[in-house]
Every structure is written in C-alpha cells, then in structure tokens.
Enzyme design. Structure first.
Site, PDB file in Angstrom:
ATOM      1  N   TYR A 141      11.504  30.651  22.379  1.00 14.43           N
ATOM      2  CA  TYR A 141      12.119  31.970  22.538  1.00 14.43           C
ATOM      3  C   TYR A 141      11.362  32.963  21.664  1.00 14.43           C
ATOM      4  O   TYR A 141      11.106  32.689  20.489  1.00 14.43           O
ATOM      5  CB  TYR A 141      13.588  31.923  22.106  1.00 14.43           C
ATOM      6  CG  TYR A 141      14.308  33.241  22.207  1.00 14.43           C
ATOM      7  CD1 TYR A 141      14.598  33.814  23.446  1.00 14.43           C
ATOM      8  CD2 TYR A 141      14.703  33.934  21.063  1.00 14.43           C
ATOM      9  CE1 TYR A 141      15.272  35.029  23.538  1.00 14.43           C
ATOM     10  CE2 TYR A 141      15.381  35.144  21.144  1.00 14.43           C
ATOM     11  CZ  TYR A 141      15.661  35.688  22.385  1.00 14.43           C
ATOM     12  OH  TYR A 141      16.324  36.888  22.470  1.00 14.43           O
TER      13      TYR A 141
ATOM     14  N   ASP B 227       4.673  32.637  16.314  1.00 17.52           N
ATOM     15  CA  ASP B 227       5.945  33.341  16.180  1.00 17.52           C
ATOM     16  C   ASP B 227       6.754  32.623  15.105  1.00 17.52           C
ATOM     17  O   ASP B 227       7.393  31.609  15.361  1.00 17.52           O
ATOM     18  CB  ASP B 227       6.684  33.370  17.522  1.00 17.52           C
ATOM     19  CG  ASP B 227       8.004  34.129  17.422  1.00 17.52           C
ATOM     20  OD1 ASP B 227       8.363  34.557  16.302  1.00 17.52           O
ATOM     21  OD2 ASP B 227       8.671  34.281  18.463  1.00 17.52           O
TER      22      ASP B 227
ATOM     23  N   LYS C  13      14.062  37.886  10.728  1.00 14.99           N
ATOM     24  CA  LYS C  13      15.115  37.079  10.106  1.00 14.99           C
ATOM     25  C   LYS C  13      15.078  37.109   8.566  1.00 14.99           C
ATOM     26  O   LYS C  13      15.453  38.107   7.980  1.00 14.99           O
ATOM     27  CB  LYS C  13      15.088  35.669  10.700  1.00 14.99           C
ATOM     28  CG  LYS C  13      15.415  35.748  12.201  1.00 14.99           C
ATOM     29  CD  LYS C  13      15.819  34.485  12.880  1.00 14.99           C
ATOM     30  CE  LYS C  13      16.377  34.821  14.268  1.00 14.99           C
ATOM     31  NZ  LYS C  13      15.635  34.316  15.401  1.00 14.99           N
TER      32      LYS C  13
END
Ligand SMILES: *Cc1c(COP(=O)(O)O)cnc(C)c1O
Length: 439
Positions: free
Chosen positions: A149, A244, A272
């Site tokens: 994702y 990522d 995050k």
C-alpha cells in the site's frame, strides 16, 4: 478480572450519528470495522499504551494510530513541543529554521537521503516521489507489488489480478483505466517476475516502488536476496528505486529498513513516526534526482501546510526521543515477549498461525501456509480472526480490525502490559476455541 460484557452504548450512538453525516461513519475506511463486523469503538482520550472509549472502557492499544505513535500516546515531550509551537503560530506559508533541523535529523539517520522535501501525508509523499521519478527518467511506467500500500493516489490503487504480470486494473472506480495502465503489478518476493517486466518494457519503467518490509497486507518480510536483487536490477535498468518507508522509517531501526539491510534506494518516502502523531510526510534521496524538483527544477510539487510548524516540532521531539540509548533494543525485546507469548497461546489452543515480527512491528496470519505475498496472505482465516478480534476487544485489548494489517508496540508498552495482553489472549482463545486448557 475482565468484564467480557462491557457496554459500548455510547460508541453505538456516536457511530449512528457519524453515519448520518460521514460516509461509513469514518474518515478512513478500515476504521469502520467492516473486516471484522460490529461497531467501531469511539475514542475519548489516550495515554501511554492505552486508550479510553466514550463509554469509559480501557483498551491496550496495538494499532497506535497505525504506526506513528512509537513513543506511546501523548508522550509529554511531544505534547510540550506541540504546545510551544502552536503558541508561536500554527502556520506561516513561509520557511522556518525548524524545517531544516528536521531535514538534518532525517538525513543523519537515513544516509541515502541527501535532500528532502516535507509534505502533509504519506500519500502525498509517494505521489510526489513517483512524479519526480517520471520527470527525472522521462519514462511513464511504474512497478508496484501486489499487497503493498502506498497511499490512495490513483497510480497506486491497482490490484494484481491473477498471473505473474498484470497490466493494472484499477481497484477503485474513479481511477481511469489509462492511469492504471501505467502501473505494472507484480507479486512481492518474485524477482523473476521483475526481470521479465524489465525485459518486456525496455527503457520504459520510471520507478519501482516497494514497501521493503510489507506492513499493509499483514506483516510480510522479504526473502533473502529479494531487496538486493531489486536494487541491482533497477540500477542496471536505469529505473528509480523508491523505498516506501512511511511505516518502517524510524520504526524497525533509527534509519528504517534501508539501514537494517544495508541498501541505498534512490528515493525514500516517509510519514507516520516522522510527524509524531501529527500530519506529515516526506520524500527524499539522491541530490541529483531531488534537484529536478521545483523551484530548482521543472517537476512541480507544493503544499500550503507543507513543513507545518506544529507537525515539524512534533517530529523533531519524536526523533530526538528515539535517540535515547537502547530504545530499539527495548522495543525489539518487548515485541518478542508479545509474539512469543502469542505463538505459545495459539499452540496451546491448537490454532494454526504464522507469526512475524521485526523491530516493533508484528503480524500473525491465522493460516497454516507460509506467507510470502498477497496470494498466500489471502489464505488466512479472516472469520477466525474476526472472532478473536472481538473476544479480545471485550477483554480490553485492541488489535487491528483486520487480518491484513500490521500491529505496533510502543515504548509505553511494558512487560506488565504485554503480560496482561497475553492473559487476555489465553482467556479469549479458551472461549473461542472451546478447548479444555490448563495454565
Ligand atoms: C500509511 C502508509 C502510506 C500512506 O500514508 P498516509 O499518511 O495515510 O497518506 C503510504 N505508504 C505506506 C507504506 C504506509 O504504511
């Protein structure tokens, strides 16, 4: 000890009210509990390893806002940094010295990041990194791996379908087929498929983007050699390798997967933990590539709230707290205690499972077969997961409301927290497996 019939009346009412005005009652789909059924728990406040819902129930939290809260909920150093920054103004739309401070902190931890730009979410980071890679290589195609994702930008919402190499089929209405056609989807951990894709599309692939440790289909780790082969192939073929690390950055090590594995990607995306619980993202990497970014170069990218002073302050405070000696060893140990205990409980109750952990990320598939990619992940027993999830929720333990998400341990999770969790797990399995046990 544990009230298995706790009331969630206020959450039910809050969800009803939310559903009338907000699609699905939530502002991000997985929060709605569709994968496990039932009504989502509405949060009132949180501290350390726990949150309290609107009915006054307390939960040990292993979602931790889906990764950012490595220090726990509301750590004093971060809260104070946020208050100090907010009092000086919430946003300027002009540069601050703090942005350079955060940039230096990131660069000192991830040496592959020679230059960096801050944005406001992980989605923006990946979207911008891919545009930059395309602008830099003057190629259009990108490769992603099924089950990874990378946020919700059009280019990434592409499902694998079956077969080794699929020309993208959009996984959401609203993604034009012409956009999806620019994304090739391969199975994670399959270097042969990658070699074939480069052979089939010579000098057309701008970038390969990967979650180097995948945390978004549950936790799936790379086979030995996979990441190094990725690095070698992309270098040979002139494609930009994008790690990522929105989830893994500052999570599995000071510097993320790349420092753990000794691999230098061309570009890295972050988010995050970087914002300590406030909205932030970043992308960075080789100076030569980053120089193509506006206003130095022609590739456009911008943001009204990019480098926001409050998010920047929270990020600086978080990264500095992670410099305390032994932090990552402690996280790894406490996560080991949790996973060893979970595996022992599953064995005791005869539950087939595959557990994985790295640093303070963990996952377990209720499955007998090894999980190496999306297809094997999907063999897991999601109905059994839902039953276990609710049995744990009733005992005050909050795991991810889906089988296909990683879990997170923070510095606020101590031995007592883990042991209370394991006690609840044993109790939940005794109830849901209906087997006689002895502890
Ligand atoms: C969470 C995540 C994103 C998206 O970040 P948002 O801040 O939710 O937009 C992208 N990539 C990975 C690996 C993630 O875990």
């Amino acid at each position: 000890m544990i009230d298995a019939r706790r009331s969630v009346t206020e959450s039910v009412l809050a969800f009803d009210a939310a559903c009338r005005r907000i699609p699905g009652g939530v502002n991000s789909p997985v929060r709605a509990f569709r994968a496990v059924g039932g009504v989502p728990i509405f949060v009132e406040r949180a501290h350390g390893a726990r949150f309290i819902d609107v009915d006054g129930n307390q939960y040990i939290d292993y979602v931790m806002s889906w990764g950012p809260l490595i220090l726990g909920h509301a750590p004093p150093a971060v809260v104070e940094a946020i208050m100090r920054a907010a009092a000086l103004g919430t946003s300027y739309g002009a540069p601050t010295k703090a942005e350079t401070t955060l940039a230096e902190l990131v660069a000192s931890r991830l040496p592959s990041i020679e230059r960096i730009r801050f944005v406001s979410s992980g989605t923006e980071a990946t979207m911008s990194a891919v545009r930059l890679a395309r602008g830099y290589t003057k190629r259009d195609l990108i490769i992603k791996f099924a089950g990874c994702y990378h946020g919700h930008a059009d280019a990434f919402l592409i499902s694998a379908g079956s077969g080794a190499l699929t020309n993208g089929v959009p996984s959401s209405p609203g993604v034009p087929a012409s956009v999806a056609a620019q994304t090739l989807v391969l199975p994670y951990n399959d270097i042969d498929a990658l070699t074939s894709a480069f052979a089939e599309y010579p000098e057309q692939i701008a970038a390969v983007i990967v979650e180097p440790y995948v945390g978004n289909m549950g936790l799936v780790l790379p086979k030995p050699g996979f990441l190094h082969a990725l690095r070698d192939l992309t270098s040979t073929e002139g494609a930009v390798l994008i790690f990522d690390e929105v989830m893994t950055g500052f999570r599995v090590d000071h510097g993320g997967v790349q420092t753990r594995e000794g691999i230098s990607p061309d570009l890295t995306t972050l988010g995050k933990i970087l914002g300590g619980g406030l909205p932030i993202g970043a992308f960075g990497g080789k100076a030569e590539i980053m120089a193509h970014l506006s206003p130095e170069g022609p590739v456009y990218q911008a943001g009204t709230l990019s480098g926001n002073p409050i998010a920047t302050a929270a990020g600086i405070a978080t990264l500095q707290a992670l410099d305390a000696p032994g932090v990552y060893d402690r996280l790894e140990n406490i996560t080991g205690r949790l996973l060893d205990g979970l595996s022992a409980a599953f064995r005791k109750h005869g539950v087939a499972h595959r557990a994985a952990r790295v640093g303070s990320m963990f996952g377990f598939f209720l499955s007998e077969q090894p999980v190496v990619d999306l297809v094997s992940a999907q063999a897991a027993d999601t109905a059994q997961y839902a039953t276990l999830f609710h049995a744990l929720l009733a005992r005050g333990v909050y795991f991810a409301p889906s089988q296909f998400e990683a879990g997170f341990v923070s510095l606020a999770h101590d031995e007592a927290t883990i042991d209370a969790t394991l006690h609840a797990v044993d109790d939940a399995l005794r109830e849901t497996c209906g087997q006689p046990t002895r502890s």
